[in-house]
Design an enzyme around this catalytic site. Sequence first.
Site, short mmCIF file in Angstrom:
data_model
loop_
_atom_site.label_atom_id
_atom_site.label_comp_id
_atom_site.label_asym_id
_atom_site.label_seq_id
_atom_site.Cartn_x
_atom_site.Cartn_y
_atom_site.Cartn_z
N HIS A 157 0.74 -1.00 -0.11
CA HIS A 157 0.12 -0.13 -0.19
C HIS A 157 0.90 1.41 -0.03
O HIS A 157 0.06 2.01 0.29
CB HIS A 157 -0.82 -0.15 1.12
CG HIS A 157 -1.39 -1.56 1.57
ND1 HIS A 157 -3.33 -1.21 0.67
CD2 HIS A 157 -1.47 -2.33 2.51
CE1 HIS A 157 -3.28 -2.26 1.31
NE2 HIS A 157 -2.45 -3.60 2.38
N SER A 277 14.61 19.74 -18.07
CA SER A 277 14.22 20.38 -18.36
C SER A 277 13.84 21.73 -19.39
O SER A 277 14.89 21.96 -19.03
CB SER A 277 13.08 21.14 -17.46
OG SER A 277 12.47 21.80 -17.78
N LYS A 283 16.14 20.38 -12.73
CA LYS A 283 15.29 18.63 -13.17
C LYS A 283 15.88 17.72 -13.80
O LYS A 283 17.08 17.78 -14.40
CB LYS A 283 13.83 19.00 -13.92
CG LYS A 283 12.79 20.23 -13.34
CD LYS A 283 11.73 19.20 -12.56
CE LYS A 283 11.94 17.98 -12.91
NZ LYS A 283 10.46 18.29 -13.75
N GLU A 290 9.68 6.74 -17.56
CA GLU A 290 8.50 7.24 -17.98
C GLU A 290 7.88 6.66 -19.14
O GLU A 290 6.65 6.21 -19.25
CB GLU A 290 8.47 8.50 -18.06
CG GLU A 290 8.84 9.42 -16.43
CD GLU A 290 8.29 11.05 -16.80
OE1 GLU A 290 8.14 11.93 -16.66
OE2 GLU A 290 9.96 10.81 -16.59
#
Lengths: 494, 494, 494, 494
Positions: A157, A277, A283, A290
């Site tokens: 969880h 970025s 970043k 991803e």
Amino acid sequence: MSGVYRSRLGERVDKSASRFMSSIEDDERILLDDVIGTMAHDIMLHEQKIISKQDLKAILTSLEELHTLWIQDKIKLDPEFEDVHEFVEDYVIKKIGQEVGGKLHTGRSRNDQVALDLRIYVRRELNEISREILDLINILLEKASDTSDTVMVGYTHLQHGQITSFGHYLLSYTDALFRDLERIRECYTRLNSPLGACALAGSSFPLDRMKTAKLLGFNDIVENSIDAVSSRDFAIETVSCLATVMMNLSRISEDLIIWSSTEFGYVEVSDEYASTSSVMPQKKNPSTLELIRGKTGTVYGELVNLLTIFKALMTGYNLDHQETKKPLWNSIDIAENCLEILTGIIKTLKVNENRMLTVASESYAGAIDLAEELVRKGLSFRESHKLVGFIVKKYVESGKSLNNLSSEDIATYSQDTLGKNITITEKELKRTLDPTESLKSRQTTGSPNPEEIKRMIKDRKKKSENQMKHLTGEVQRIEKVYDKLLRLVSSYIK
Amino acid sequence: MSGVYRSRLGERVDKSASRFMSSIEDDERILLDDVIGTMAHDIMLHEQKIISKQDLKAILTSLEELHTLWIQDKIKLDPEFEDVHEFVEDYVIKKIGQEVGGKLHTGRSRNDQVALDLRIYVRRELNEISREILDLINILLEKASDTSDTVMVGYTHLQHGQITSFGHYLLSYTDALFRDLERIRECYTRLNSPLGACALAGSSFPLDRMKTAKLLGFNDIVENSIDAVSSRDFAIETVSCLATVMMNLSRISEDLIIWSSTEFGYVEVSDEYASTSSVMPQKKNPSTLELIRGKTGTVYGELVNLLTIFKALMTGYNLDHQETKKPLWNSIDIAENCLEILTGIIKTLKVNENRMLTVASESYAGAIDLAEELVRKGLSFRESHKLVGFIVKKYVESGKSLNNLSSEDIATYSQDTLGKNITITEKELKRTLDPTESLKSRQTTGSPNPEEIKRMIKDRKKKSENQMKHLTGEVQRIEKVYDKLLRLVSSYIK
Amino acid sequence: MSGVYRSRLGERVDKSASRFMSSIEDDERILLDDVIGTMAHDIMLHEQKIISKQDLKAILTSLEELHTLWIQDKIKLDPEFEDVHEFVEDYVIKKIGQEVGGKLHTGRSRNDQVALDLRIYVRRELNEISREILDLINILLEKASDTSDTVMVGYTHLQHGQITSFGHYLLSYTDALFRDLERIRECYTRLNSPLGACALAGSSFPLDRMKTAKLLGFNDIVENSIDAVSSRDFAIETVSCLATVMMNLSRISEDLIIWSSTEFGYVEVSDEYASTSSVMPQKKNPSTLELIRGKTGTVYGELVNLLTIFKALMTGYNLDHQETKKPLWNSIDIAENCLEILTGIIKTLKVNENRMLTVASESYAGAIDLAEELVRKGLSFRESHKLVGFIVKKYVESGKSLNNLSSEDIATYSQDTLGKNITITEKELKRTLDPTESLKSRQTTGSPNPEEIKRMIKDRKKKSENQMKHLTGEVQRIEKVYDKLLRLVSSYIK
Amino acid sequence: MSGVYRSRLGERVDKSASRFMSSIEDDERILLDDVIGTMAHDIMLHEQKIISKQDLKAILTSLEELHTLWIQDKIKLDPEFEDVHEFVEDYVIKKIGQEVGGKLHTGRSRNDQVALDLRIYVRRELNEISREILDLINILLEKASDTSDTVMVGYTHLQHGQITSFGHYLLSYTDALFRDLERIRECYTRLNSPLGACALAGSSFPLDRMKTAKLLGFNDIVENSIDAVSSRDFAIETVSCLATVMMNLSRISEDLIIWSSTEFGYVEVSDEYASTSSVMPQKKNPSTLELIRGKTGTVYGELVNLLTIFKALMTGYNLDHQETKKPLWNSIDIAENCLEILTGIIKTLKVNENRMLTVASESYAGAIDLAEELVRKGLSFRESHKLVGFIVKKYVESGKSLNNLSSEDIATYSQDTLGKNITITEKELKRTLDPTESLKSRQTTGSPNPEEIKRMIKDRKKKSENQMKHLTGEVQRIEKVYDKLLRLVSSYIK
């Protein structure tokens, strides 16, 4: 459409309709497979005395030529053709005339040709994907070897569950990937030769179907000729297997993306696999992870695509079948790319062991260790669970770590909540709550006990080696079959 | 929620949240599996000296009681519980108290319990589905035997393709179903015991995981404990297999629905499997076939459901895992129902052989036979294809059947289109265009030549018998394991 | 099957086939809708002089009776019937005989009846879901109001992106949900009455289709009668809308699950919406959020289910249409439950503002603010991006926070990397890197500037009120229509 | 990767990782959109006094140049770039240097740039698709006009249902397509400008977001900046709409494929849209229809793809978002191609009216007409249904057509089955069972009564014209906006 087949139809086909019907764009990948399949078929035609040696020679000569031109990138598929089969036949007929060249597809239809080409293609790519899965497994094993005692909180969880190790985590995916590999190898065994099915009901020529199958390295044929041209379950099964592979890769990606966050700080994707970025100079994005996660959608979608196409499709060949290609190409490309990239990511992944240990040490994840220890002190598991639950609640509320817990506290709380006297020494308590000791205390098969991890790594390495040996053997077998076929072609040509 | 586990949480759960989180409605099917699994676990606990014989006796007594009450339908799942695991533990604790009953789940978590229950359930149902697939195969074989020389037009693009037989058509699906069966049996072999994985990282108790696996009839364990609680690829694989089964059934259904139309008139679904209209009294609808076709959507949807749930789901157990049940239950129910119903439909299907023969006789489907015959007369296949294409075009336009074709015509047209002299006798021509003769002329393995059909039926019957023997053996093995386990329970109780 | 319609079919239907074909289990939800629709139809029949007042009275009396029994839970659907339509007709005929009761469905078929019932059902539930979306929007607005200046790191790629506020985050979903609401309201407007389409091609009775539409509160009819019985795009559209709702809810859930982790520590789900572990007493799991995320799979799956069913389904009514019900019921239930639960979760969510501020203060997320500030000092944005990128890299590597940056450093680095002199005062630098100031500095519409947030909240509250007013009006309109219809029924009965 | 943004990252990216991350292949379609969007943004920057007129001039000059080169096909996207945004910025910086060119994306991120480009692209294509839907509707109307009284059996369950006309059938899809069009137009209205959202939380520059929106022809902005960069519901909605369009096209295709079979013989696809077989010279395959049916799977799959990508994706921009492009491109291409092709197919479709009439005349589809007629003779509908059901059963069994039915028979059977005296004259009976008369007898709105068909055609033509006018207006509006923007650019350059 130049239309070698269109003798029956009057009006020429509408230009946009022609483009719409043509599969030529998708056919590049199977041109060689089509040529090879045709060679095998025509050799068999001769061996079965259906065509003469002389005719065979002429045919094989032109096919061999096309084969060479293609490999040398000196010829391109012409978009004016409906498909690769028409293109190949047209090439041969232009070279050696219709009288002989027109024998190319004796007892053969595009229906069994394409069914063959797809299977040859899938066979090759399943081997490639199998190799890549083994590569990923090997890298996971290496990394697990480096982190076999890297203490880490195990999550359920996304909450702190139980102390485990990073190596244990990595190993869980070697096992999942071995199952993926198994499924792919089983799917592989169902790839048999449909050649000789003709349009859908066989031929009055004495075609030897096992002969062509053997020449092409297949162990068996798809016997029933309707089944051979009408079924595409092998394509659905292939993409199902890849969907599950991607499901697994997407979960690894998700884990690593979360663990790459500043807040977790467990791992860092190497710069080679990251991006930054255009506007936020600080970043460092785990972009490759991803993308793997995102591309999972495509493979799922292609599975739905195939299932939809064949839902309630009337038996026989229909042009809907042509749409089998894109989802296969697409899913295979994505799976291959993602496996390769993830292998690189894992290989170069920086693991922040200190951060993992710090979190584990401050975590309540030792509660289960404590609960089990208290069982050994005489409580039933449910009593112990209640007692520890009570203590944790108290500590969470006051923001204290379990490291502050004393044997005295336990005695007190145990009396309060269960009316029972429980004695645990300070030493036992410390040992129980020490995450490194926790790992060592695990006694079950498959647990993160560092000894068990080592055993599992050794076992999986062995397994991986065996699988690789088996796979390499199969790939070499096919290579030999091809060599033999091409030598046979040469011998007929000379 | 009565909350045996909620010691850590303060406020009672919101009522609708409680209903929302509870899986109890879905758990009915696995209560017995859960009880059996618990028995095995606790016997092992005792054999590993983790609990005493006396405690084991008390626990088994209450479990045995629950087992009996359930079978006798004297107890129901209480919707106040979160899940079946809590319900069982609560039952035991109420019966024998927390001090002993609280030992029930020593070294065990709901995470590995449910992972076990699901696998036991799937194992049982995959055997059932396998049996049903074999039943359907057997009926297809029987029906194929009755129609091994029932001439029929074979369709591609729903146009007349090539002469075949109804038996040949039916056999094509026995082969597809054998592959479905293979996939299911392979999926079956991957069902191993996750028990002993505990929450996700094993236990400090010396649990013997192979012991419980053996007690429950599993050949192996899902070794890595994270993998054991986190993975559900077995569920995805199960539903993938069923999706392909349904794909095949939907295609058979579509064929039979089209062939049930007045226009085709090939088959008639027996009244038992038909329905009529509330407003159109003449209707006889092949409704069961339509439902099989429609229910394919549900199984496809459940596959997407499962794939979506596990897309990028963080490793470990998450409550998302609970949603694995419904798609499994649902897909399995549908597959079982549809297989059973389709078996009945095929068994009672009326086949209109005359209509099939009439259509075949008037069809141009013999064109390919003619084209092949003309190859034997010296044309290359492409030349022959062109010549016959030319003739067919002429005949279609003038609405004439190929039966009107004379050897003279062929000679003329051959000269006109190819500039070649082709001689075929009237007798040869008649034979070539006679659909029954056409079937007999097929020389390839897997073709509808009645002899070949008979050979294939014999071969598939043998295969089916072997599979059934293997399956029955496996079912009996599990029954014996269960008997043994329950006897062991009895011996401990006494 | 008692079979009021089966006059045409001889043999009684097979028992399992009967269960298989029956939709009665799914029909409970639409029994009242079916009765109401039948009342409207029969009143119209009388007004069009197709049945007499006396017959109408008898029919309405029995329908009214059934209506009352059902509401009082005194009658149940009998599984022996094929569907609700047969059940209702059978009830009426048993009450008043076939001579009069047999007029019930004059000019009407099950095909248009079920097409009507489904639309009435969907109409009601879309209103309910719309209300729930507005409830969730309102709670999001309330919570956003409480956190309009709660500084928080905004994430892209789950990396620190740009400083934002929790209120800003919450508001982003009010806007997404408003679009969901729009789609649902538009879908709603396409729900028109199919009644009077009969089997598929209308009737020779002078049915007034607009009359029944009006009696049932529809603005229009599905005019073309084939379209009326054959199309289910309204069902696909409904589930598409819900799939997008679930997509949004799953993303909120994922965010909150990640933010509930110990490592993030941003939010805590209230105990009412959490669960704990059976074995790990320290756990507090955001289980309701996980279930919302997991149940997304079901709605996606049901969309695929519906799309698959209607893929290439021949026009007209087929029994495949019957399978429309389950996916509708299922998707609607899930969406309603998840919306309600998420509303409760957000309402009771504990937001840890301190933790959010701490992370923001130590984050490099201010880099973009600095980059923009340096643009104001004369750099082009790309130059500034490079300079700040260079600085961040240095700081990350040495583990320093940007708070240590001095104006001097900037001057130096600027010279080094760009060869440019950039002067920024210490005060400007501090202000730029202070997250609270960062928020205030945003000048764009839709940004997290606290003033902008307040404006947006005010605006969305207004919008929400308007939508709620509109929705309530529509619900009341339908209630009035029903009241009027039932009063009309009463007046005929008396 | 040349990496204009990678200042923060040390090691150069891995070559295959670079290819993996690059979206450049998919970006060709949006290059011009990106350039146009950048022009608008930079003009606004100047008008808001963020950049000087001189800088703007330089920037616009280089953008204009790129725009022209692209249109003239003199420049290509370089696969070395990550994406189109980097490519454009690199072009400008190379042309005018970093000091000025580096201002190009002031207050702007790739996150809002790509969110803008996608919407501009979708906006353009939704207009194109709308036009194509109207084209198809118009052709359906034309064809319906030609066949408004072409008697045909209407099918339910693919059995003869009720007499209808081919025109009625065609019209049913104009109505379904009008709903598709409505959905697309509504989806269109939700396409607003995300520009100015920056990375995700706006900017400290005073960007005027409504200004850029207006310059680009948008009516509004996606206000909340997180929503603007994070949401892709517009893409999901677009593909949902297209999936429903394809569902409709697949059903038309299925109908026409079945009706093209020799057994039905209702329609013939023109040679332009057909193909033949490589081995069966008699074949004329409705291949384009089959492909439309097959390609439905791809669009369904792409919908699943998108839904999967955004399932539980953390809020903000993630690289998963990049995967939005392919499913959009793919679905849009397929929908456009299929609409165009189907329009051509319908336009050139040969309708075999005689065959349709023959089947209708011999069909039992008149049974419902007879049942309704007998209601007018005094039976209740259910009684009549039973009586006619009884008669049909008798006739079917003895293979007789209903044309043999006499008034006497009815009197007899009526007495036998219902105990009732029913008199119908021979003339009435003939009229009732004459399919042409049957059509004329339909009294309901939306029925195939030829008068009703004509009314509906007229009405839909009007509707179609209005929609086309509206659509053309919108397309012209956007063209004017673009002209104006480019003129503005020119004025700044000069």
